[in-house]
Structures are given as structure tokens and as C-alpha cells.
Design a protein around this motif. Structure first.
Motif, mmCIF file in Angstrom:
data_model
loop_
_atom_site.group_PDB
_atom_site.id
_atom_site.type_symbol
_atom_site.label_atom_id
_atom_site.label_comp_id
_atom_site.label_asym_id
_atom_site.label_seq_id
_atom_site.Cartn_x
_atom_site.Cartn_y
_atom_site.Cartn_z
ATOM 1 N N LYS A 172 0.813 -1.219 0.000
ATOM 2 C CA LYS A 172 0.000 0.000 0.000
ATOM 3 C C LYS A 172 0.849 1.273 0.000
ATOM 4 O O LYS A 172 0.318 2.373 0.029
ATOM 5 N N ARG A 197 -19.282 10.739 9.445
ATOM 6 C CA ARG A 197 -19.868 12.020 9.065
ATOM 7 C C ARG A 197 -20.250 12.814 10.306
ATOM 8 O O ARG A 197 -19.926 13.991 10.433
ATOM 9 N N ASP A 240 -17.299 14.266 12.072
ATOM 10 C CA ASP A 240 -16.371 15.010 11.229
ATOM 11 C C ASP A 240 -14.978 14.368 11.285
ATOM 12 O O ASP A 240 -13.974 15.000 11.601
ATOM 13 N N ASN A 275 -11.462 15.610 10.294
ATOM 14 C CA ASN A 275 -10.708 16.568 11.097
ATOM 15 C C ASN A 275 -10.562 16.177 12.563
ATOM 16 O O ASN A 275 -9.881 16.870 13.313
ATOM 17 N N SER A 276 -11.234 15.110 12.973
ATOM 18 C CA SER A 276 -11.210 14.817 14.410
ATOM 19 C C SER A 276 -10.686 13.432 14.754
ATOM 20 O O SER A 276 -10.453 13.141 15.918
ATOM 21 N N THR A 314 -6.875 -0.706 8.195
ATOM 22 C CA THR A 314 -8.300 -0.619 8.553
ATOM 23 C C THR A 314 -8.865 0.738 8.123
ATOM 24 O O THR A 314 -10.029 0.836 7.752
ATOM 25 N N TRP A 340 -7.106 2.763 5.751
ATOM 26 C CA TRP A 340 -6.746 2.905 4.333
ATOM 27 C C TRP A 340 -7.766 2.246 3.415
ATOM 28 O O TRP A 340 -8.090 2.741 2.343
ATOM 29 N N ASP A 341 -8.304 1.103 3.843
ATOM 30 C CA ASP A 341 -9.184 0.323 2.975
ATOM 31 C C ASP A 341 -10.658 0.721 3.077
ATOM 32 O O ASP A 341 -11.495 0.135 2.398
ATOM 33 N N LEU A 342 -10.996 1.680 3.922
ATOM 34 C CA LEU A 342 -12.420 2.033 4.040
ATOM 35 C C LEU A 342 -12.922 2.595 2.714
ATOM 36 O O LEU A 342 -12.341 3.532 2.173
ATOM 37 N N PRO A 343 -14.012 2.021 2.185
ATOM 38 C CA PRO A 343 -14.426 2.394 0.830
ATOM 39 C C PRO A 343 -14.985 3.804 0.716
ATOM 40 O O PRO A 343 -15.011 4.364 -0.357
ATOM 41 N N PHE A 344 -15.439 4.394 1.840
ATOM 42 C CA PHE A 344 -16.146 5.673 1.705
ATOM 43 C C PHE A 344 -15.264 6.894 1.978
ATOM 44 O O PHE A 344 -15.742 8.016 1.963
ATOM 45 N N LEU A 345 -13.990 6.673 2.246
ATOM 46 C CA LEU A 345 -13.148 7.820 2.604
ATOM 47 C C LEU A 345 -12.566 8.523 1.386
ATOM 48 O O LEU A 345 -12.214 7.881 0.396
ATOM 49 N N THR A 346 -12.433 9.837 1.482
ATOM 50 C CA THR A 346 -11.685 10.559 0.460
ATOM 51 C C THR A 346 -10.195 10.354 0.746
ATOM 52 O O THR A 346 -9.809 9.986 1.861
ATOM 53 N N ASP A 347 -9.373 10.613 -0.251
ATOM 54 C CA ASP A 347 -7.929 10.485 -0.029
ATOM 55 C C ASP A 347 -7.469 11.431 1.072
ATOM 56 O O ASP A 347 -6.616 11.100 1.889
ATOM 57 N N ARG A 383 -8.324 9.986 4.414
ATOM 58 C CA ARG A 383 -7.426 8.864 4.685
ATOM 59 C C ARG A 383 -6.082 9.371 5.222
ATOM 60 O O ARG A 383 -5.572 8.891 6.232
ATOM 61 N N ARG A 397 -6.295 22.830 15.482
ATOM 62 C CA ARG A 397 -7.515 22.644 14.690
ATOM 63 C C ARG A 397 -7.799 23.916 13.913
ATOM 64 O O ARG A 397 -7.968 24.976 14.481
ATOM 65 N N PRO A 439 -19.719 19.410 9.262
ATOM 66 C CA PRO A 439 -19.425 18.093 8.715
ATOM 67 C C PRO A 439 -20.376 17.746 7.583
ATOM 68 O O PRO A 439 -21.560 18.021 7.654
ATOM 69 N N ALA A 448 -10.511 3.335 -4.009
ATOM 70 C CA ALA A 448 -10.394 2.688 -2.705
ATOM 71 C C ALA A 448 -9.506 1.467 -2.843
ATOM 72 O O ALA A 448 -9.657 0.679 -3.760
ATOM 73 N N ALA A 449 -8.553 1.380 -1.951
ATOM 74 C CA ALA A 449 -7.639 0.247 -2.033
ATOM 75 C C ALA A 449 -8.367 -1.022 -1.628
ATOM 76 O O ALA A 449 -9.203 -1.015 -0.744
#
Ligand code: FES
Lengths: 415, 185, 120
Positions: free
Chosen positions: A32, A345, A348, A351-352, A369, A371-378, A381, B5, B11, B20-21
């Protein structure tokens, strides 16, 4: 070495070698490309009881020191620190527990905990780890306030004088506060707050009597805020607590306990307007998983609307204050992906949320765990794995590619 | 110092990432898929079928079945050998050695028709000790067959002794059945 | 897919296992109750070495007819446990003991005389 299986059978195993055990994690790191990503692990552990021989001599009070050291001498029957019930090792199924003492380290190298830390960090692609103790997470259960103070003092001296300096800057700490004694907390913040490797202070949340909102603590929070450090709350289980005594399985006490103590103190923190009182104090909630966060947000937002007279300091909804704080990710409940996405969501997460492994504890999480989440933006991540922690803890990138990624996602800061 | 912050926007739902990897496992599975149809490419196949339909023109290479690519032998590497779990060996001890010798002597007497080698008091004392010892082991989870094998004693022997033991403590057979189902021992 | 020689049958006692790398695959080969089983050594949880941990009997909770519990007991079913976090797989199927849809990739094992092959 033998492991005990069922019905007294014994399984012969080699000695433990963390690098070998984590060979598959190292493969993920290569596959990865984690070397190019700054990864900060905000919650990893060592077993400080293995170093008590070095730690206890740092105790200040001669009488308590003699008690503590004598209790560990051969034939001594004492227990220095509180210890809980439980089966973290799952009957030996999680083999690194029973085999831990068999792992070899270089006697002429840096401290054993540092060598072990380097092995797991290298395998996982982690650049920096915040090292926390293990047994001392139950220090809040010690019946003697003065012993709690002494043990925290000794541990804090040892970790900043002996362990961290040998880690080449890769291990950092948020030091353990003796929270039963606010004056002592302040003294320890003032004494250790400026030491290299100290990025904050940590309160263990397993405590029968403590209100984080008590006036006595305001000076402590102010001192941490003034120093630009982080205040963290580290959760734990306490099976012996009357709340959990009806649990007949470790699973139940563990699953609920870790969330429960953070739920309790986070609620007190928010409802009492601590976010208004210390707006520049970064607060981090550790090792409670994530699923409690939407639960608490919903619960206290709901009651806040009904009972505004009980939280006059708040200028926005409790959940808004919760989004102003930070959370460590582990143990992330990856069960219902939709619920997890909603949680991200609501809190947030971009940022948190901060990556944490909790290694070597039994429910550790690898960087994959996140890195592989399908719903995250780069960006999310990168932020979660290290970008946000880079800013929070002032940890520089370790190579040019990491720096470029920090710049790309708007996280880079010169320190 | 200022808070690390930066001011945050409200949000909002995270957008799904376009790349997605995939978990490593899936990747390795895909990699291990067997090479399809003995190494023929799509074009090879098309040419071959065309040649079959149209007949093979002399010297036309398209009619030739392309050479079959043999899958390169995979490297096999033994990474680790882990040996079988072994039952805990119980070391013999002087008392057990004595007991074994004593039991052999009793068996010998019995084989020679001497049923009265032990006085009733001695038999009672032995039976009591063995009964307690065996039950304590079973309750502690250390279960082993009460006799060495199926033919060590006869069914009649077993029934007579069980009956006598139950009678000695004033228990009925149905109570035994009930207790077994409740205790799981 | 081809048969890959991994060792002599006589080298496997019952309960023994080998972890072999065949090309890109990493496979745990178990001998259990006289039969061979082979599974991917990549755990379906976080990719840990699924076949390298403890082998241990399955645990069941026995109930009486009135639904009261008789507590926990080991059964005759044998499992192997991923040492990273404890995912427990049934030796004979490679399925997670609680969720059959979580199933390790299974490889066929062929014995010819004294030679053991894994089809990979
Ligand atoms: S990786 Fe196997 S149990 Fe987590």
C-alpha cells in the motif's frame, strides 16, 4: 516453549518474534506504499511492570518506595499497582501474550521496549507512536492517593529519562496524571511538560470518584493549554466495578467498559462547558471505539434542548463541542459499513479522528483498517492516518514523500 | 499557542473515494487465478477460429495453433513446520509405582481364585480413597477413563460396583440420571 | 493450478502442520484426524497469519431442557485460531466458527503414495 490448549494439551511454539508475527502487516505496508504516508499511532503500549525494577527507584517518598520495592522482592507478597480481572490473551489464543517474555532483544541495544516498538512500527508502516503504559491504566483504582502520585511520578521520570531518549524521537508520550490529586497533577505538568517527547498529559478514565468538571482541575487544564499540549483521556475496562459485576463474560465487560468510561467523562466534560472554558486545549478521547460517539451526541443533544437551564455555559449543541475534540480510532467497529460511514460524518472524522493501533493489545488495528475504508476521500485517509496528528503533536515528516503528501492535503506545518 | 484545529466547516458526508484500495487478500486471490486457456490471447483465438472456418491457406501461419505456454513451475518454499499438540505427560511417582505393583499382586491373587486376599475393611478403605480421588479429578476437569479399556472389567462387575456405591450413599438410579444431566459430569 | 509437492506424508504426524509459500500464495497445511486440510494463511479479518496460531477445541455452552445453562465445555470439533486477534476457524471447513460466510480460501490436497501435493 509450550502453550496450553484444550484439555491440558500443549502446543510447542517457537519464541516470539514481533517482526515475524507481523510479517503480513509488513507486506501490507509495502503493497500500500505506507512509507510515503506519515502514519502516527496515537495509542500504543508497553508493559511497564516489566520495567518496575527501573521505575520504582524514582519514587520520592522513601517509605512508600521501600514498600513498593520490597513487595516485588523474591517472596514478597505485595501488589504495587491495582490489577483487574480478565483474559486479554483469550486463553492463550492471542499468542503474543503468553510468549511475550520469550522474545529476544539486543542486550547492548536501546531499551527493550524501544526495540520492540521499532519492530511493530516498522512492520505496520507507523512513523511515530505514543507510548502508554498498560497496568497503570488502572491507577485510578488505587485506594492510596499518595501511592498513585508516587507511581505516576516515578513512571513519568523513567519514561522521559530512560525509555524515550533511546527511541530516536519515534516514541512520544502523554504522561500519566495522578488525577486523584489536582495539586500533584499541576506539579507534574510543570515539571515534565517541557521535556522532549512529552506531547501532552493523559487521564486514565477508569476511576470510581472523579468529576472532570471539578473546580480543582481548572488550574491543571489551564497549565496544559498554556503549554500547547494535548489533554487525553484513556479508557479501560473494570470488570470489578459494580456496574459490570453482572457481566459473566469478559467480552461484555470489555466491550462496554472501554466505551463506558469515556462516555461518562466526555458527557461531564461537554455538559459543563469545558469547551467554552478552554477553547484552545486540544482534548483527545482514546480507546473507546467509535460507535459510542453518535450515541452520546444524540442523547445529550436531545436533553440539551429540553433542559437548557442545566448547561448555561454552552453556546452551541453538545455535539458541536464533541466535534471540536479528537478521538482515537481503535478498536474500530467495522461491522455495518453504513453505520460506520454515518459515524464518520457525524463526528467530522476527516478533522477529528486519529489513527491508533493499540499494539500489542489483543484488539489492535492496522493502518489498513483506515486505508481500505471504501467511503473515505484520499484527504480523509491521509488526515486520519497522520496528517491531523502531525499538526496536533508537531511531528515532522520522516521523508520527502511524506512531506509532499502533507502539503498536498493541506496539513503541512514547519515546527 | 493557537489550536492545531483550523476552523472547520460543518461536517458533511464523505464522498466515496474513486480508488479505494482493496484488501490484500483479494489482490492475492486475483493474482493466483489460473492463466486462462493455456496461454492463448484473444487474437490467437480469433485467428485460429478464422482458419478453421476458412480453411488453411498453404504457408499461412494463422492456421497454426500457437504454441502452448506452459505455466512456469511455482516456487514452493516451506516457511514453518509446527508440530502437533501433545497431551500433558503425567510423570510417574513412587506412590503410583507402589499402587501399580499392589494392583498387579491383587490381580494375580484373583486369577488364582483367591477372592479373599483383602479383608472387607481393607477393601472399603481402598474403595473409599479411589472413589474420592477419581471424582475430585473428574470435577477438576482432569478426566480419564476409569478403567484402562472396555475389557478390563465385565459389564456385570461394573453394575455390581455401581449399584453398591449408590446403595452405600442411599441414592436411586433415577437420581443418578438426573444428576448427570444437571451437572454435565 | 497445478499440484505442488510440499512434503512427505510420513513427515506429518496427526496434528502437525506446515506453512508453505507457493508462488504468491501462503498456505497452511494441516493434518487432522488422518486427513489433510489446506487454507490460505491470510486471515479474513486484517490479514494476519491465520494458520499459525493455537489449535484448540471448539467451545459450546450446554443448556438443559429448561433452558438453564450448564456452562462452557470443549467439544470434539477442532479449530485453529488466528494469533493476531482470535478469529477462530473450523479445521474441516475453514469457516469462521460463528459466521460461515467468513471462509478462508481452501486448497485441495492430494496424496500420491508418500508424497503430499497442494493444488495451487
Ligand atoms: S487478522 Fe486474524 S484475527 Fe485479526
Amino acid at each position: 516453549m509450550d502453550l496450553i490448549a484444550d484439555r491440558g494439551r500443549r502446543v510447542q511454539v517457537d519464541e516470539l518474534n514481533t517482526s515475524k508475527l507481523l510479517a503480513h502487516a509488513a507486506k501490507q505496508t509495502r503493497d500500500k506504499g505506507f512509507d510515503d504516508v506519515l502514519i502516527v499511532d496515537v495509542d500504543a503500549h508497553h508493559y511497564e511492570n516489566e520495567s518496575f525494577g527501573e521505575i520504582l527507584p524514582f519514587m520520592e517518598n522513601e517509605v512508600l518506595k521501600q514498600l513498593a520495592i520490597a513487595s516485588r522482592a523474591k517472596g514478597g507478597r505485595g501488589n504495587v499497582a491495582p490489577s483487574g480481572f480478565g483474559y486479554q490473551d483469550m486463553g492463550g489464543r492471542v499468542t503474543r501474550y503468553p510468549l511475550r517474555s520469550s522474545e529476544k532483544t539486543d542486550a547492548n541495544g536501546p531499551h527493550r521496549d524501544v526495540q520492540l516498538g521499532n519492530r511493530w512500527m516498522d512492520a505496520m508502516g507507523v512513523d511515530y507512536s505514543c507510548l502508554f503504559p498498560t497496568g497503570m491504566l488502572s491507577i485510578g483504582l488505587h485506594p492510596q492517593k499518595e501511592m498513585e502520585v508516587e507511581l505516576c511520578w516515578a513512571y513519568n521520570r523513567w519514561v522521559t529519562e530512560k525509555a524515550l531518549p533511546e527511541s530516536g524521537g519515534r516514541l512520544f508520550t502523554m504522561l500519566c496524571l495522578p488525577f486523584s490529586d489536582a495539586d500533584e497533577c499541576l506539579r507534574q505538568v510543570e515539571t515534565f511538560g517541557h521535556r522532549p517527547g512529552v506531547r501532552g498529559f493523559m487521564v486514565t478514565t477508569v476511576r470510581p470518584k472523579m468529576g472532570v468538571q471539578d473546580n480543582a482541575y481548572m488550574k491543571v487544564y489551564r497549565a496544559i493549554e498554556e503549554r500547547g499540549l494535548v489533554l487525553s483521556f484513556h479508557s479501560g475496562p473494570s470488570w470489578g466495578d459494580h456496574t459490570f459485576q453482572s457481566c459473566n463474560r469478559f467480552l461484555s465487560a470489555h466491550a462496554l467498559g472501554f466505551s463506558w468510561y469515556n462516555i461518562l467523562h466526555c458527557t461531564n466534560w461537554v455538559v459543563n462547558g469545558m469547551g467554552e472554558r478552554f477553547p484552545k486545549l486540544p482534548v483527545l478521547w482514546i480507546e473507546a471505539g467509535l460507535s459510542w460517539i453518535p450515541f452520546v451526541m444524540q442523547r445529550i443533544d436531545h436533553e440539551y434542548m429540553l433542559r437548557p437551564s442545566e448547561c448555561p455555559l454552552l453556546k452551541k449543541k453538545p455535539s458541536d463541542y464533541m466535534r471540536d475534540m479528537f478521538y482515537s480510532v481503535q478498536p474500530m467497529e467495522i461491522q455495518d459499513m453504513g453505520a460506520l460511514e454515518t459515524t464518520f460524518r457525524m463526528m467530522d472524522a476527516e478533522n477529528s479522528l486519529l489513527y491508533a493501533s493499540d499494539y500489542p493489545h489483543w484488539d489492535f488495528d492496522l493502518p489498513s483498517t483506515i486505508w481500505d475504508l471504501p467511503f473515505l476521500t484520499d484527504k480523509a485517509r491521509h488526515n486520519i492516518l497522520g496528517g491531523t496528528a502531525h499538526r496536533l503533536f508537531k511531528l515532522p515528516p520522516r521523508n520527502e514523500a511524506q512531506k509532499q503528501n502533507l502539503i498536498k492535503y493541506g496539513n503541512y506545518q514547519e515546527f | 499557542m493557537s489550536s492545531p484545529r483550523t476552523k472547520k466547516a460543518a461536517p458533511k458526508a464523505a464522498k466515496p473515494s474513486t480508488k479505494a484500495a482493496k484488501p490484500a487478500i483479494k489482490a492475492s486471490r486475483a493474482a493466483s487465478k489460473p492463466a486462462s486457456d493455456e496461454g492463448m490471447t484473444g487474437r490467437d483465438k480469433a485467428n485460429f477460429i478464422k482458419a478453421m472456418m476458412e480453411g488453411i491457406a498453404p504457408k499461412d501461419a494463422s492456421g497454426k495453433r500457437p504454441p502452448i505456454k506452459v505455466e512456469a513451475p511455482k516456487k514452493v518454499e516451506i516457511l514453518r513446520k509446527i508440530s502437533a499438540p501433545t497431551p500433558v505427560e503425567r510423570k510417574s511417582n513412587p506412590l503410583s509405582d507402589e499402587a501399580l505393583k499392589f494392583a498387579a499382586r491383587l490381580e494375580e491373587k484373583f486369577a488364582n481364585g483367591d477372592f479373599e486376599a483383602l479383608t472387607p475393611e481393607a477393601t472399603q478403605a481402598l474403595m473409599t480413597a479411589i472413589c474420592k480421588l477419581y471424582s475430585a479429578n473428574a470435577e477438576a476437569g482432569n478426566k480419564f477413563p476409569v478403567v484402562k479399556d472396555r475389557f478390563s472389567v465385565t459389564g456385570t462387575d461394573a453394575m455390581i460396583l455401581c449399584g453398591a456405591l449408590l446403595k452405600a450413599v442411599d441414592l436411586q438410579v433415577f437420581e443418578l440420571g438426573m444428576w448427570q444431566s444437571w451437572s454435565g459430569i | 493450478m497445478a499440484e505442488q509437492f510440499i512434503g512427505k506424508a510420513s513427515e506429518f504426524k496427526d496434528g502437525d502442520r506446515q506453512i508453505v509459500r507457493i508462488g504468491e500464495d501462503e498456505i497452511g497445511v494441516f493434518k487432522h484426524e488422518g486427513a489433510f486440510y489446506a487454507y490460505s494463511n491470510f486471515c479474513l479479518h486484517q490479514g494476519g497469519p491465520a494458520c499459525e496460531g493455537l489449535t484448540i477445541a471448539n467451545v459450546e455452552e450446554r443448556l438443559r431442557p429448561d433452558k438453564t445453562s450448564m456452562g462452557l465445555h470443549f467439544t470434539d470439533q477442532m479449530n485453529f485460531v488466528c494469533p493476531w486477534h482470535g478469529y477462530e476457524y473450523d479445521m474441516k471447513t475453514g469457516c469462521h466458527v460463528k459466521d460461515k460466510s467468513v471462509k478462508l480460501r481452501k486448497y485441495d490436497v492430494v496424496t500420491k503414495g508418500n508424497d503430499v501435493y497442494v493444488v495451487a
